[in-house]
Design a protein around this motif. Structure first.
Motif, PDB file in Angstrom:
ATOM      1  N   ILE A   1     -52.880 -45.651  36.458  1.00  0.00           N
ATOM      2  CA  ILE A   1     -52.657 -45.982  35.053  1.00  0.00           C
ATOM      3  C   ILE A   1     -53.265 -47.346  34.723  1.00  0.00           C
ATOM      4  CG2 ILE A   1     -50.858 -46.558  33.354  1.00  0.00           C
ATOM      5  CD1 ILE A   1     -49.144 -44.362  34.676  1.00  0.00           C
ATOM      6  N   ILE A   2     -53.046 -48.329  35.587  1.00  0.00           N
ATOM      7  CA  ILE A   2     -53.592 -49.671  35.348  1.00  0.00           C
ATOM      8  C   ILE A   2     -55.115 -49.653  35.384  1.00  0.00           C
ATOM      9  CG2 ILE A   2     -53.742 -51.999  36.321  1.00  0.00           C
ATOM     10  CD1 ILE A   2     -50.759 -51.603  37.140  1.00  0.00           C
ATOM     11  N   PHE A   3     -55.702 -48.909  36.325  1.00  0.00           N
ATOM     12  CA  PHE A   3     -57.156 -48.793  36.415  1.00  0.00           C
ATOM     13  C   PHE A   3     -57.730 -48.202  35.135  1.00  0.00           C
ATOM     14  CE2 PHE A   3     -61.044 -46.575  37.530  1.00  0.00           C
ATOM     15  CZ  PHE A   3     -61.724 -47.524  38.262  1.00  0.00           C
ATOM     16  N   GLN A   4     -57.115 -47.129  34.636  1.00  0.00           N
ATOM     17  CA  GLN A   4     -57.593 -46.493  33.409  1.00  0.00           C
ATOM     18  C   GLN A   4     -57.450 -47.441  32.222  1.00  0.00           C
ATOM     19  OE1 GLN A   4     -59.139 -43.613  33.812  1.00  0.00           O
ATOM     20  NE2 GLN A   4     -58.443 -43.463  35.908  1.00  0.00           N
ATOM     21  N   LEU A   5     -56.337 -48.188  32.196  1.00  0.00           N
ATOM     22  CA  LEU A   5     -56.123 -49.145  31.118  1.00  0.00           C
ATOM     23  C   LEU A   5     -57.191 -50.243  31.128  1.00  0.00           C
ATOM     24  CD1 LEU A   5     -54.324 -50.103  28.772  1.00  0.00           C
ATOM     25  CD2 LEU A   5     -53.006 -51.396  30.464  1.00  0.00           C
ATOM     26  N   ILE A   6     -57.539 -50.738  32.299  1.00  0.00           N
ATOM     27  CA  ILE A   6     -58.590 -51.753  32.403  1.00  0.00           C
ATOM     28  C   ILE A   6     -59.919 -51.189  31.903  1.00  0.00           C
ATOM     29  CG2 ILE A   6     -59.973 -53.120  34.030  1.00  0.00           C
ATOM     30  CD1 ILE A   6     -57.380 -53.463  35.675  1.00  0.00           C
ATOM     31  N   CYS A   7     -60.221 -49.947  32.252  1.00  0.00           N
ATOM     32  CA  CYS A   7     -61.469 -49.330  31.784  1.00  0.00           C
ATOM     33  C   CYS A   7     -61.490 -49.208  30.267  1.00  0.00           C
ATOM     34  CB  CYS A   7     -61.658 -47.958  32.432  1.00  0.00           C
ATOM     35  SG  CYS A   7     -62.037 -48.028  34.185  1.00  0.00           S
ATOM     36  N   VAL A   8     -60.350 -48.877  29.667  1.00  0.00           N
ATOM     37  CA  VAL A   8     -60.280 -48.791  28.202  1.00  0.00           C
ATOM     38  C   VAL A   8     -60.423 -50.178  27.587  1.00  0.00           C
ATOM     39  CG1 VAL A   8     -58.752 -48.244  26.250  1.00  0.00           C
ATOM     40  CG2 VAL A   8     -58.941 -46.655  28.162  1.00  0.00           C
ATOM     41  N   ILE A   9     -59.737 -51.164  28.184  1.00  0.00           N
ATOM     42  CA  ILE A   9     -59.792 -52.534  27.659  1.00  0.00           C
ATOM     43  C   ILE A   9     -61.206 -53.096  27.740  1.00  0.00           C
ATOM     44  CG2 ILE A   9     -59.038 -54.903  28.126  1.00  0.00           C
ATOM     45  CD1 ILE A   9     -56.277 -53.721  28.796  1.00  0.00           C
ATOM     46  N   LEU A  10     -61.945 -52.783  28.776  1.00  0.00           N
ATOM     47  CA  LEU A  10     -63.334 -53.234  28.881  1.00  0.00           C
ATOM     48  C   LEU A  10     -64.275 -52.393  28.028  1.00  0.00           C
ATOM     49  CD1 LEU A  10     -63.647 -53.939  32.716  1.00  0.00           C
ATOM     50  CD2 LEU A  10     -63.658 -55.621  30.877  1.00  0.00           C
ATOM     51  N   GLY A  11     -63.966 -51.120  27.863  1.00  0.00           N
ATOM     52  CA  GLY A  11     -64.849 -50.217  27.132  1.00  0.00           C
ATOM     53  C   GLY A  11     -64.905 -50.480  25.640  1.00  0.00           C
ATOM     54  N   VAL A  12     -63.776 -50.785  25.044  1.00  0.00           N
ATOM     55  CA  VAL A  12     -63.738 -50.977  23.585  1.00  0.00           C
ATOM     56  C   VAL A  12     -64.604 -52.161  23.137  1.00  0.00           C
ATOM     57  CG1 VAL A  12     -62.224 -51.522  21.637  1.00  0.00           C
ATOM     58  CG2 VAL A  12     -61.555 -49.771  23.275  1.00  0.00           C
TER      59      VAL A  12
END
Length: 181
Positions: free
Chosen positions: A134-145
């Motif tokens: 969950i944290i990994f996916q959240l980091i990817c979203v936070i960097l992606g936006v």
């Protein structure tokens, strides 16, 4: 590996793409466990590579930079949406499991101490795997936006500069001038 440009949005998207390339490669490692995460990782690697490798590192900015930025933005958008969906699905799975354990305890009349022990054993083991995902996916979203936003800003600025730039000599113009002489 950092690029110098007078377009700040391009420098920002370049830096964020370096971080996303690392996370995309790590997503590829989990391809067999979660194919959707692997596909999102592959899209991230391709999108980041378009900017890191093909966008004029240190030299002049290529003429097709707008196309490369747009392709990168589209791929990052798809990957970021996939990362967000994966994060939500894993979280829903986890919360559903917590609710099922509570239902089990309530239905069978299990004592609170035994229920806590069952919950600790089941969820304790799963927490080791679920929360890092969950944290990994959240980091990817936070960097992606922000990568998407900076990519769109850089594309807009480069397009505005290309429209105001004086026309350059093309191969057809040079050939016509040579033939005429």
């Amino acid at each position: 590996m950092c690029i110098k440009s007078d377009v700040q949005a391009f420098e920002n998207t370049h830096r964020l793409n370096i971080a996303l390339l690392v996370f995309g490669i790590l997503s590829l490692l989990g391809f067999f466990v979660n194919p959707y995460g692997g596909i999102a990782g592959l899209l991230t690697v391709i999108a980041a590579s378009l900017i890191i490798c093909c966008a004029g590192n240190g030299g002049p900015v290529p003429q097709d930079i707008g196309c490369k930025l747009m392709a990168s933005v589209v791929l990052h958008s798809i990957a970021t949406i996939a990362y967000g969906i994966i994060m939500i699905l894993v979280l829903v799975f986890y919360l559903n499991l917590v609710a099922q354990i509570q239902q089990f305890c309530d239905a069978d009349g299990v004592a609170d101490a035994d229920c806590e022990q069952q919950r600790a054993i089941t969820l304790g083991f799963l927490n080791i795997f679920i929360w890092p995902v969950i944290i990994f996916q959240l980091i990817c979203v936070i960097l992606g936006v922000p990568t998407i936003i900076y990519g769109l800003r850089a594309r807009t600025e480069f397009q505005a500069r290309m429209q105001h730039a004086p026309p350059t000599a093309t191969a057809v113009t040079v050939v016509q001038a040579t033939v005429a002489a």
